[in-house]
Design an enzyme around this catalytic site. Structure first.
Site, PDB file in Angstrom:
ATOM      1  N   LYS A   1       8.382  -1.498  -1.971  1.00 18.26           N
ATOM      2  CA  LYS A   1       7.714  -0.741  -0.910  1.00 18.26           C
ATOM      3  C   LYS A   1       8.747  -0.171   0.064  1.00 18.26           C
ATOM      4  O   LYS A   1       8.710   1.009   0.415  1.00 18.26           O
ATOM      5  CB  LYS A   1       6.726  -1.662  -0.188  1.00 18.26           C
TER       6      LYS A   1
ATOM      7  N   CYS B   1       5.540   4.077   9.142  1.00 16.13           N
ATOM      8  CA  CYS B   1       6.267   3.344   8.098  1.00 16.13           C
ATOM      9  C   CYS B   1       7.728   3.714   7.917  1.00 16.13           C
ATOM     10  O   CYS B   1       8.580   2.823   7.812  1.00 16.13           O
ATOM     11  CB  CYS B   1       5.567   3.541   6.762  1.00 16.13           C
TER      12      CYS B   1
ATOM     13  N   GLU C   1       0.853  -1.191   0.000  1.00 14.16           N
ATOM     14  CA  GLU C   1       0.000   0.000   0.000  1.00 14.16           C
ATOM     15  C   GLU C   1       0.891   1.243   0.000  1.00 14.16           C
ATOM     16  O   GLU C   1       1.824   1.336   0.780  1.00 14.16           O
ATOM     17  CB  GLU C   1      -0.885  -0.017   1.245  1.00 14.16           C
TER      18      GLU C   1
HETATM   19  C1  UDX Z   1      -0.302  -0.908   8.293  1.00 16.56           C
HETATM   20  C2  UDX Z   1       0.469  -2.031   7.677  1.00 16.56           C
HETATM   21  O1  UDX Z   1      -0.255  -3.162   7.722  1.00 16.56           O
HETATM   22  C3  UDX Z   1       1.829  -2.080   8.227  1.00 16.56           C
HETATM   23  O2  UDX Z   1       2.567  -3.117   7.741  1.00 16.56           O
HETATM   24  C4  UDX Z   1       2.409  -0.837   7.764  1.00 16.56           C
HETATM   25  O3  UDX Z   1       3.763  -0.814   7.895  1.00 16.56           O
HETATM   26  C5  UDX Z   1       1.744   0.271   8.520  1.00 16.56           C
HETATM   27  O4  UDX Z   1       0.445   0.279   8.171  1.00 16.56           O
HETATM   28  P1  UDX Z   1      -1.842  -0.173  10.074  1.00 16.56           P
HETATM   29  O5  UDX Z   1      -3.108  -0.468   9.370  1.00 16.56           O
HETATM   30  O6  UDX Z   1      -1.395   1.236  10.094  1.00 16.56           O
HETATM   31  O7  UDX Z   1      -0.691  -1.085   9.515  1.00 16.56           O
HETATM   32  O8  UDX Z   1      -1.786  -0.795  11.517  1.00 16.56           O
HETATM   33  P2  UDX Z   1      -2.835  -0.696  12.671  1.00 16.56           P
HETATM   34  O9  UDX Z   1      -3.621   0.551  12.555  1.00 16.56           O
HETATM   35  O10 UDX Z   1      -2.076  -1.010  13.900  1.00 16.56           O
HETATM   36  O11 UDX Z   1      -3.840  -1.893  12.337  1.00 16.56           O
HETATM   37  C6  UDX Z   1      -3.559  -3.225  12.406  1.00 16.56           C
HETATM   38  C7  UDX Z   1      -4.793  -3.953  12.946  1.00 16.56           C
HETATM   39  O12 UDX Z   1      -4.582  -5.359  12.871  1.00 16.56           O
HETATM   40  C8  UDX Z   1      -5.118  -3.640  14.400  1.00 16.56           C
HETATM   41  O13 UDX Z   1      -6.424  -3.150  14.490  1.00 16.56           O
HETATM   42  C9  UDX Z   1      -4.976  -4.989  15.111  1.00 16.56           C
HETATM   43  O14 UDX Z   1      -5.902  -5.181  16.155  1.00 16.56           O
HETATM   44  C10 UDX Z   1      -5.214  -5.962  13.977  1.00 16.56           C
HETATM   45  N1  UDX Z   1      -4.673  -7.300  14.183  1.00 16.56           N
HETATM   46  C11 UDX Z   1      -3.389  -7.469  14.519  1.00 16.56           C
HETATM   47  C12 UDX Z   1      -5.500  -8.414  14.010  1.00 16.56           C
HETATM   48  O15 UDX Z   1      -6.674  -8.280  13.721  1.00 16.56           O
HETATM   49  N2  UDX Z   1      -4.965  -9.652  14.142  1.00 16.56           N
HETATM   50  C13 UDX Z   1      -3.684  -9.862  14.485  1.00 16.56           C
HETATM   51  O16 UDX Z   1      -3.243 -11.009  14.600  1.00 16.56           O
HETATM   52  C14 UDX Z   1      -2.865  -8.730  14.688  1.00 16.56           C
HETATM   53  C1  UDX Z   2       4.218   7.262   3.965  1.00 18.42           C
HETATM   54  C2  UDX Z   2       4.338   7.191   2.444  1.00 18.42           C
HETATM   55  O1  UDX Z   2       4.207   8.511   1.908  1.00 18.42           O
HETATM   56  C3  UDX Z   2       3.279   6.270   1.878  1.00 18.42           C
HETATM   57  O2  UDX Z   2       3.453   6.133   0.475  1.00 18.42           O
HETATM   58  C4  UDX Z   2       3.398   4.921   2.544  1.00 18.42           C
HETATM   59  O3  UDX Z   2       2.378   4.057   2.100  1.00 18.42           O
HETATM   60  C5  UDX Z   2       3.327   5.042   4.048  1.00 18.42           C
HETATM   61  O4  UDX Z   2       4.311   5.956   4.511  1.00 18.42           O
HETATM   62  P1  UDX Z   2       2.661   8.514   5.680  1.00 18.42           P
HETATM   63  O5  UDX Z   2       3.669   8.113   6.697  1.00 18.42           O
HETATM   64  O6  UDX Z   2       1.226   8.246   5.954  1.00 18.42           O
HETATM   65  O7  UDX Z   2       2.977   7.848   4.276  1.00 18.42           O
HETATM   66  O8  UDX Z   2       2.771  10.103   5.426  1.00 18.42           O
HETATM   67  P2  UDX Z   2       3.780  11.032   4.609  1.00 18.42           P
HETATM   68  O9  UDX Z   2       2.980  12.076   3.960  1.00 18.42           O
HETATM   69  O10 UDX Z   2       4.704  10.279   3.777  1.00 18.42           O
HETATM   70  O11 UDX Z   2       4.589  11.755   5.790  1.00 18.42           O
HETATM   71  C6  UDX Z   2       5.500  11.064   6.606  1.00 18.42           C
HETATM   72  C7  UDX Z   2       6.210  12.037   7.504  1.00 18.42           C
HETATM   73  O12 UDX Z   2       7.093  12.864   6.768  1.00 18.42           O
HETATM   74  C8  UDX Z   2       5.294  12.984   8.274  1.00 18.42           C
HETATM   75  O13 UDX Z   2       5.750  13.125   9.596  1.00 18.42           O
HETATM   76  C9  UDX Z   2       5.415  14.272   7.508  1.00 18.42           C
HETATM   77  O14 UDX Z   2       5.143  15.400   8.291  1.00 18.42           O
HETATM   78  C10 UDX Z   2       6.863  14.224   7.079  1.00 18.42           C
HETATM   79  N1  UDX Z   2       7.152  15.048   5.893  1.00 18.42           N
HETATM   80  C11 UDX Z   2       6.587  14.729   4.694  1.00 18.42           C
HETATM   81  C12 UDX Z   2       8.040  16.119   5.996  1.00 18.42           C
HETATM   82  O15 UDX Z   2       8.575  16.399   7.078  1.00 18.42           O
HETATM   83  N2  UDX Z   2       8.321  16.841   4.866  1.00 18.42           N
HETATM   84  C13 UDX Z   2       7.770  16.560   3.652  1.00 18.42           C
HETATM   85  O16 UDX Z   2       8.095  17.257   2.681  1.00 18.42           O
HETATM   86  C14 UDX Z   2       6.869  15.466   3.564  1.00 18.42           C
END
Ligand code: UDX
Ligand code: UDX
Length: 500
Positions: free
Chosen positions: A250, A306, A195
């Site tokens: 990724k 991430c 993603e």
């Molecule tokens: C995602 C991606 O999956 C992760 O790899 C990426 O690097 C960050 O974004 P995200 O959706 O942001 O994760 O994570 P989170 O909001 O913590 O949601 C994960 C969910 O999975 C939680 O609600 C947790 O309860 C659930 N979970 C976890 C299950 O249902 N089963 C499990 O065994 C473990």
């Molecule tokens: C990131 C990637 O952009 C996305 O493609 C991936 O799937 C998940 O990780 P996210 O972490 O949700 O997404 O947000 P992003 O907009 O990338 O910002 C990450 C961090 O960098 C934030 O703390 C943001 O404030 C910071 N940032 C971003 C800066 O400091 N300067 C910039 O110019 C852009």
């Protein structure tokens, strides 16, 4: 390698409602999707799939019953994930072809396609601690799929995973309930479909992605997933690669993005020392089409679930393959980010005459970026932690972050709320914090306001009014370049802006 895995089950039932996704020739059409993990990625991604594919029934499952209850809350303002536009999408689809449930096994059993979207944090102990991803939840999910699946199931890695994790998933799927004579076959194909959505713009990113990446070895499975996205994404934006390229892409995309931020933050520090302006430098270099203008905003350091995790993963991988120099190169992106966060807190302390003990500091913004309630790895955590360590009393305002989350992040409960400034500069040096519902309350009696998240509303603050509430000489520290500098100065406040 990685072709369809065949397992014979002792309990498989025919699933009349399932699509034609049984093993064998012909086009594979997906009718039922199960997503394991109702988090920041799983929830919005499945909501958009359901919205764009009305013929597909999508069920998002999670072990966390409170989270599922929140996804099912009649009040769409209380969904567990705040994303602009998400409430409208969920409102359209929920109960129609989008379902949130804790019935994990039933959802797997009836699905043609299972997405794994559970969290994969950095390991905190054991081999690879601090760098490698903790795959225990992905592994547990793979085992659950292996137990509960029926017929042919396409398993899609959505979580960001170390390269070659698909192999682990395949091994687990292949090992369960081995073949026994006369039983219907269960088969699995594993795909990687990372993603790329960014929080805060998740819905727009999902609805109009730059690209969708599908890695795999089984052409039918790849086309089945491409068929899902193809309902709203142009064919040329759907890229197909092998599994390992997809997984590595990724990590690499996030490493490149994070590297740009560390690069511009490094230059911001140099700008401050030389009286250049980092915004001007960013504009000048961004005009070069080879560099491009995006992701060049200097700030308090990157946060989010991430970037750091994925780079550390890459570093671990490189060390594993004895590529020490490559590992060091990428690790420096994280090192610089940590340095930048501490640099901000050091600067605040220095400007406030070398001590913040007993001083009240308004913190404006706690989320790791605007338009999300997510605080994972937010620079605010480290910066607030440093200021508390120095004895500051923090008054934190964020429009979307729950104070309970702040308490968990700072590992400290908030002080009993008081309308007056915390201990009113008694100089007690008690490290305390309170959450404030408005910037005005946060700034009441404060010696400084530190802007840590670029929420739109912080560009429109009434600094004349806020200045009246602060203790002078008072400072505004703008780490995001969002405040109206002229208004701050006209209000008699001292202004420090990152990179200028
Ligand atoms: C995602 C991606 O999956 C992760 O790899 C990426 O690097 C960050 O974004 P995200 O959706 O942001 O994760 O994570 P989170 O909001 O913590 O949601 C994960 C969910 O999975 C939680 O609600 C947790 O309860 C659930 N979970 C976890 C299950 O249902 N089963 C499990 O065994 C473990
Ligand atoms: C990131 C990637 O952009 C996305 O493609 C991936 O799937 C998940 O990780 P996210 O972490 O949700 O997404 O947000 P992003 O907009 O990338 O910002 C990450 C961090 O960098 C934030 O703390 C943001 O404030 C910071 N940032 C971003 C800066 O400091 N300067 C910039 O110019 C852009």
């Amino acid at each position: 390698m990685c072709q369809q895995i065949t397992v014979t089950t002792t309990t498989a039932m025919d699933q009349p409602e399932r699509g034609e996704s049984q093993a064998g020739p012909g086009r594979v059409q997906v009718r039922r999707i199960c997503c394991m993990g109702a988090g920041y990625v799983g929830g919005p991604t499945m909501a958009v799939i359901a919205d764009r594919c009305p013929d597909i029934q999508v069920t998002v499952v999670d072990l966390n019953t409170a989270r599922i209850a929140a996804w099912n809350d009649a009040d769409l303002a209380r969904l567990p994930v705040y994303e602009p536009g998400l409430d409208a999408v969920v409102g359209r689809c929920r109960g129609r072809n989008l379902h949130f449930s804790t019935e994990v096994e039933a959802a797997i059993a009836s699905a043609d396609m299972v997405f794994l979207s559970v969290n994969t944090p950095t390991k905190t102990r054991g081999i690879g601690a601090g760098q490698a991803s903790d795959l225990r939840w992905v592994e547990a999910c793979a085992r659950q799929v292996a137990q509960a699946a029926t017929g042919h199931t396409i398993v899609v890695e959505k979580s960001t995973l170390p390269v070659r994790t698909a192999e682990t998933i395949q091994t687990i799927l292949a090992a369960q309930r081995p073949a026994s004579d006369g039983q219907p076959q269960r088969t699995f194909s594993v795909l990687s479909n990372p993603e790329f959505l960014a929080e805060g713009t998740a819905i727009a990113d999902l609805e109009a992605p730059d690209r969708v990446l599908i890695g795999g070895e089984d052409p039918q499975a790849i086309e089945a997933l491409a068929g899902v996205y193809g309902q709203w994404v142009a064919p040329e934006r759907i890229l197909r690669t092998n599994l390992w390229s997809s997984e590595l892409s990724k990590l690499t995309a996030n490493a490149f993005l994070a590297q740009r931020i560390s690069s511009i933050n490094a230059i911001a520090a140099l700008c401050e020392a030389t009286q250049a302006d980092v915004r001007e430098v960013a504009r000048a270099i961004g005009a070069d089409s080879r560099i491009g203008s995006k992701f060049l905003t200097a700030g308090p350091g990157f946060g989010g679930s991430c970037f750091q995790k994925d780079i550390l993963n890459l570093v671990y991988l490189c060390r594993h393959f004895a590529l020490g120099e490559v590992a060091d190169y990428w690790e420096s992106v994280v090192t610089l980010n940590t340095w930048q966060q501490h640099r901000v807190s050091r600067l605040v302390v220095q400007q406030l005459f070398g001590t913040v003990t007993g001083k009240r500091i308004a913190v404006l913004g706690f989320a790791f970026k605007a338009n999300t309630n997510d605080t994972r790895e937010s620079p605010a955590i480290r910066i607030c932690g440093d200021l508390l360590e120095d004895g500051a009393q923090l008054a934190i305002h964020d429009p979307k972050v729950d104070p309970q989350q702040i308490a968990a992040d700072l590992r400290q409960p908030q002080a009993p709320a008081s309308p007056a400034p915390v201990s009113a500069h008694a100089g007690g040096g008690e490290r305390t914090w309170i959450a404030c519902p408005t910037p005005e309350q946060a700034c009441h009696g404060a010696d400084a306001a530190v802007v840590l998240t670029e929420w739109d509303q912080f560009a429109r603050l009434d600094w004349a009014g806020l200045a009246e509430r602060m203790r002078h000489p008072a400072w505004v520290f703008d780490t995001r370049g969002v405040v109206d500098g002229a208004a701050v100065q006209a209000a008699g406040l001292r202004l420090w802006r990152l990179g200028r």
